[in-house]
Design a protein around this motif. Structure first.
Motif, PDB file in Angstrom:
ATOM      1  N   THR A  82       1.073  -1.752   0.042  1.00  0.00           N
ATOM      2  CA  THR A  82       0.213   0.117  -0.515  1.00  0.00           C
ATOM      3  C   THR A  82       0.872   1.304  -0.008  1.00  0.00           C
ATOM      4  O   THR A  82       0.546   2.073  -0.691  1.00  0.00           O
ATOM      5  N   GLN A  83       1.854   1.437   0.862  1.00  0.00           N
ATOM      6  CA  GLN A  83       2.923   2.299   1.013  1.00  0.00           C
ATOM      7  C   GLN A  83       3.420   2.257  -0.615  1.00  0.00           C
ATOM      8  O   GLN A  83       3.705   3.603  -1.103  1.00  0.00           O
ATOM      9  N   HIS A  84       4.226   1.618  -0.880  1.00  0.00           N
ATOM     10  CA  HIS A  84       4.400   1.390  -2.392  1.00  0.00           C
ATOM     11  C   HIS A  84       3.545   1.820  -3.917  1.00  0.00           C
ATOM     12  O   HIS A  84       3.804   3.135  -4.834  1.00  0.00           O
ATOM     13  N   SER A  86       1.225   4.035  -3.191  1.00  0.00           N
ATOM     14  CA  SER A  86       0.276   4.746  -2.902  1.00  0.00           C
ATOM     15  C   SER A  86       1.348   5.950  -3.165  1.00  0.00           C
ATOM     16  O   SER A  86       1.554   7.125  -3.903  1.00  0.00           O
ATOM     17  N   GLY A 115       8.331   3.961  -0.864  1.00  0.00           N
ATOM     18  CA  GLY A 115       8.078   4.216   0.134  1.00  0.00           C
ATOM     19  C   GLY A 115       7.763   5.613   0.826  1.00  0.00           C
ATOM     20  O   GLY A 115       7.634   6.557  -0.366  1.00  0.00           O
ATOM     21  N   VAL A 116       7.241   5.458   2.126  1.00  0.00           N
ATOM     22  CA  VAL A 116       6.131   7.158   1.924  1.00  0.00           C
ATOM     23  C   VAL A 116       6.765   7.365   3.752  1.00  0.00           C
ATOM     24  O   VAL A 116       5.967   7.483   3.702  1.00  0.00           O
ATOM     25  N   SER A 119       2.987  11.751   6.151  1.00  0.00           N
ATOM     26  CA  SER A 119       1.772  11.411   7.708  1.00  0.00           C
ATOM     27  C   SER A 119       1.872  12.465   8.678  1.00  0.00           C
ATOM     28  O   SER A 119       1.182  13.284   8.901  1.00  0.00           O
ATOM     29  N   THR A 148       8.379   3.488   6.385  1.00  0.00           N
ATOM     30  CA  THR A 148       8.029   1.857   6.556  1.00  0.00           C
ATOM     31  C   THR A 148       8.883   1.917   5.440  1.00  0.00           C
ATOM     32  O   THR A 148       8.402   2.239   4.373  1.00  0.00           O
ATOM     33  N   PHE A 156      11.856   6.905  -0.903  1.00  0.00           N
ATOM     34  CA  PHE A 156      10.864   7.239  -0.295  1.00  0.00           C
ATOM     35  C   PHE A 156      10.259   9.020  -0.644  1.00  0.00           C
ATOM     36  O   PHE A 156      11.118   9.855  -1.688  1.00  0.00           O
ATOM     37  N   THR A 200       9.935  -0.541   9.947  1.00  0.00           N
ATOM     38  CA  THR A 200       9.685   1.380  10.379  1.00  0.00           C
ATOM     39  C   THR A 200      10.680   1.858  11.233  1.00  0.00           C
ATOM     40  O   THR A 200      11.354   1.694  12.224  1.00  0.00           O
TER      41      THR A 200
END
Length: 356
Positions: A82-84, A86, A115-116, A119, A148, A156, A200
């Motif tokens: 999901t991170q990837h 996104s 990654g991201v 947040s 993460t 990222f 993480t």
């Protein structure tokens, strides 16, 4: 490969290669790395890359099904992809054509994972990461509190706040680098109660030079809040997968113990999931309040199914590698993933609606 082939390929891989290793994948980053590589080998990590750049560019409803599938068999694997994906989506929507032409084909060709790390834009108060305008780019300084995929991703996306409160998003290397003109240093890997294998970390940036060629976008003030309001339901498919994982544990216990009352409980919970999924299908144009309520209901049911999985597994659930414990911990992650104040309020409202 058409969309149904993508989902069939995903489910076959998850059932044969991921499900038997799910508890190991949850705690061992090398096992998770192998699982991610399995998705990548099957071209299942470029699903949101536009076809122009060699990806599948699947429709959102197909991606939702893909998310639910991965979450059913491994929460850690689902969270990582999901991170990837996104990051891919944000990159694909960039106006920086040179950046897209350099990195999107590399993702499609299985040469790059992203990654991201933005947040922190949801947090009020002091700006975690700042961007100082310089010629041809920005100097970034501060601490990125949550990223993460250390050792699993190569780059990222970071967000830094400009003096005028806009946010600049750019690509950074996911590795410790110290130079005369700046450095980026990552912490030790955090110890988490669930999905610990996702590696993480936090990142400290000290005058790190972000060249304009690596800039994805500059977003207006308040963009993060507006984006969150548009994407309230994004984590719901993964939560559905977590619910399904709990039901799998309950169904297995019912069969092993030949228990009619466990079968009955499983059927009731499954009916609740079916109703939630029906509501989700109709929720894309619902009001914000209705979408928040649906997400809170999904969170509640995930925790209930995880708890029920523990209950039917008896003392064995206390084992560190028992699937019931893993699913219950994953439900806690979906409770707070992408959490905003509105999501928190809706969750608490849902959880407080009971009689003593």
């Amino acid at each position: 490969m058409d969309y149904q082939d993508i989902l069939n390929s995903t489910e076959n891989y998850l059932q044969k290669c991921v499900a038997p290793q799910a508890e190991i994948i949850d705690s061992d980053s090398e096992a998770l790395k192998t699982a991610v590589a399995g998705l990548e080998d099957r071209s299942l990590l470029a699903l949101r890359v536009p076809q122009k750049w060699g990806g599948a560019e699947i429709a959102p409803e197909i991606y939702y099904q893909y998310q639910e599938l991965t979450a059913r068999y491994s929460g850690a694997l689902c969270f990582l992809q999901t991170q990837h994906h996104s990051a891919i989506s944000m990159l694909a929507n960039s106006d920086n054509e040179m950046l897209k032409s350099r990195y999107l084909p590399a993702i499609a060709q299985k040469e790059l994972r992203l990654g991201v790390g933005f947040s922190h834009l949801r947090r009020s108060g002091n700006r975690a990461v700042t961007a100082t305008p310089e010629k041809d780019g920005y100097l970034l300084s501060g601490k990125v509190p949550w990223i993460t995929g250390f050792g699993l991703f190569q780059k990222f996306i970071v967000a830094a706040v400009l003096p005028d409160e806009r946010a600049v998003f750019g690509l950074l290397p996911f590795a410790n680098i110290e130079r005369e003109y700046g450095k980026i240093i990552f912490s030790e890997i955090m110890q988490l109660i669930a999905m610990n294998s996702t590696n993480t970390v936090t990142a400290t940036l000290d005058n790190w030079w972000l060249h304009e060629s690596e800039i994805i976008s500059v977003k207006p003030v308040g963009w993060m809040s507006e984006n969150d309001s548009k994407n309230i339901l994004n984590f719901v498919p993964g939560t559905f997968g977590c619910i399904r994982a709990g039901l799998d544990v309950i169904a297995a216990a019912a069969a092993a113990k030949n228990s009619p009352f466990i079968v009955a409980a499983c059927q009731k919970l499954e009916q609740k999931l079916d109703r939630l999924k029906d509501n989700f299908q109709q929720s894309q144009h619902s009001s914000k309040a209705e979408q928040l309520a649906l997400r809170a209901q999904a969170i509640d049911l995930a925790v209930r199914c995880g708890h029920a999985a523990v209950a039917v597994s008896s003392g064995a659930a206390n084992g560190i590698v028992h699937p019931a414990g893993r699913v219950y911990r994953e439900a806690l992650v979906y409770t707070v993933a992408g959490q905003t104040k509105d999501v928190m309020a809706a969750t608490l409202d849902r959880l407080s609606e009971f009689e003593i």
